[in-house]
Design an enzyme around this catalytic site. Structure first.
Site, PDB file in Angstrom:
ATOM      1  N   TYR A   1     -14.562 -50.343  17.337  1.00  0.00           N
ATOM      2  CA  TYR A   1     -15.545 -50.838  16.355  1.00  0.00           C
ATOM      3  C   TYR A   1     -16.713 -51.479  17.106  1.00  0.00           C
ATOM      4  O   TYR A   1     -17.884 -51.197  16.823  1.00  0.00           O
ATOM      5  CB  TYR A   1     -14.909 -51.831  15.376  1.00  0.00           C
TER       6      TYR A   1
ATOM      7  N   SER B   1     -24.010 -55.457  14.272  1.00  0.00           N
ATOM      8  CA  SER B   1     -23.006 -56.502  14.025  1.00  0.00           C
ATOM      9  C   SER B   1     -22.976 -57.416  15.240  1.00  0.00           C
ATOM     10  O   SER B   1     -23.334 -56.991  16.356  1.00  0.00           O
ATOM     11  CB  SER B   1     -21.615 -55.870  13.858  1.00  0.00           C
TER      12      SER B   1
END
Ligand code: NDP
Ligand code: 8X3
Length: 252
Positions: free
Chosen positions: A153, A140
């Site tokens: 995250y 990501s």
């Protein structure tokens, strides 16, 4: 003979779009996730539309035993796996470090990092035997730059980047390609999961931008698999045109 790919997290979002894309290119597919009903619906649809074989493996990737058992129970017709797309993952919560929930942190690390390790380790003998296999890990932009309230995250996606490098180095002698794809904001079930079902918070993430779609990401992943045997995209960052990196969006 058709190639076989295993796609984790195929019950929605990028994984589902990848399943559609690869099935349309005549791959037989092992699709995984927890929501068996959604996987079975996808199986019927893709088998009917493309005449390919689809194997559903429903298990929680955080559970080491379930993950390894699911792989070990595959019969011989599914063992020659040439492509693994490590996509299953999630964010939970968007909170300051001091206010975030420890359970959320556990779930993200257990899914995004440990789950990825379990399934990769379980499938590696198959990937090595298949010769010239390819592992594609979904990172990501959160694994490129840490943003406010992204803490664990982001860390889990930095880990995906580090593990991708480690795999590329250690699997070089087996001729396995390792690619890590870092998408930016994309409209899937991701934000609904992150905000625990709060649809208005989830929608607000994409207000004012034309975010990536799951198909945009699947098309890019597919492209990475079409290059000659001696060419490997090691790392690829893709965002929508209104996003520069984790922080900068133009919502004009
Ligand atoms: P979705 O929520 O739409 O899909 C996530 C998939 O992961 C689902 O199929 C879900 O299946 C599966 N999954 C989650 N937890 C588990 C678990 N414990 N066991 C097995 N499967 C699990 O999100 P996306 O498609 O957007 O996300 C896919 C990947 O892309 C994730 O790794 C995410 O971090 C990453 N990503 C997403 C971005 C975005 O903006 N959307 C941008 C960059 C990266 P089920 O619920 O059935 O178990
Ligand atoms: C998903 C993209 O920016 O929400 O990984 O972290 S972001």
């Amino acid at each position: 003979m058709s190639k076989i790919a295993c796609i984790t997290g195929a019950s929605s979002g990028f994984g589902k779009a990848c399943a559609e894309k690869f099935a349309s290119h005549r791959y037989d597919l092992i699709i995984t996730g927890r929501r068996e009903e959604k996987l079975n619906e996808l199986k019927s649809e893709l088998e009917k539309k493309f005449g390919v074989r689809i194997k559903v493996l429903a298990f929680d990737i955080r559970n080491k035993k379930s993950t390894i058992d699911a792989v070990n129970n595959l019969d011989n017709s599914w063992k020659k796996i040439q492509l693994l797309i490590n996509n299953a993952g999630l964010a939970l919560g968007r909170d300051y470090f001091d206010e975030a929930d420890l359970e959320d942190w556990d779930t993200m690390i257990d899914t995004n990092v440990k789950g990825l390790l379990y399934i990769t380790k379980a499938l590696l003998p198959n990937l090595i035997d298949a010769g010239s296999a390819h592992i594609i890990n979904i990172g990501s932009t959160a694994g490129k730059e840490v943003y406010e309230k992204g803490n664990t995250y982001c860390a889990s996606k930095f880990a995906v980047g580090a593990l991708s490098e480690a795999m590329r180095i250690d699997l070089l002698r087996h001729g396995i390609k390792v690619t890590v794809i870092h998408p930016g904001a994309a409209e899937t079930e991701f934000s609904l999961v992150r905000f625990k079902g709060d649809a208005s918070k989830a929608k607000a993430v994409y207000d004012g931008i034309k975010a990536l779609s799951a198909n945009d990401v699947a098309d890019t992943i597919y492209y990475c698999t079409t290059l000659p045997a001696h060419v490997c995209i090691n790392e690829l960052v893709l965002t929508c045109t209104q996003q520069a990196n984790s922080f900068y969006f133009y919502k004009g």
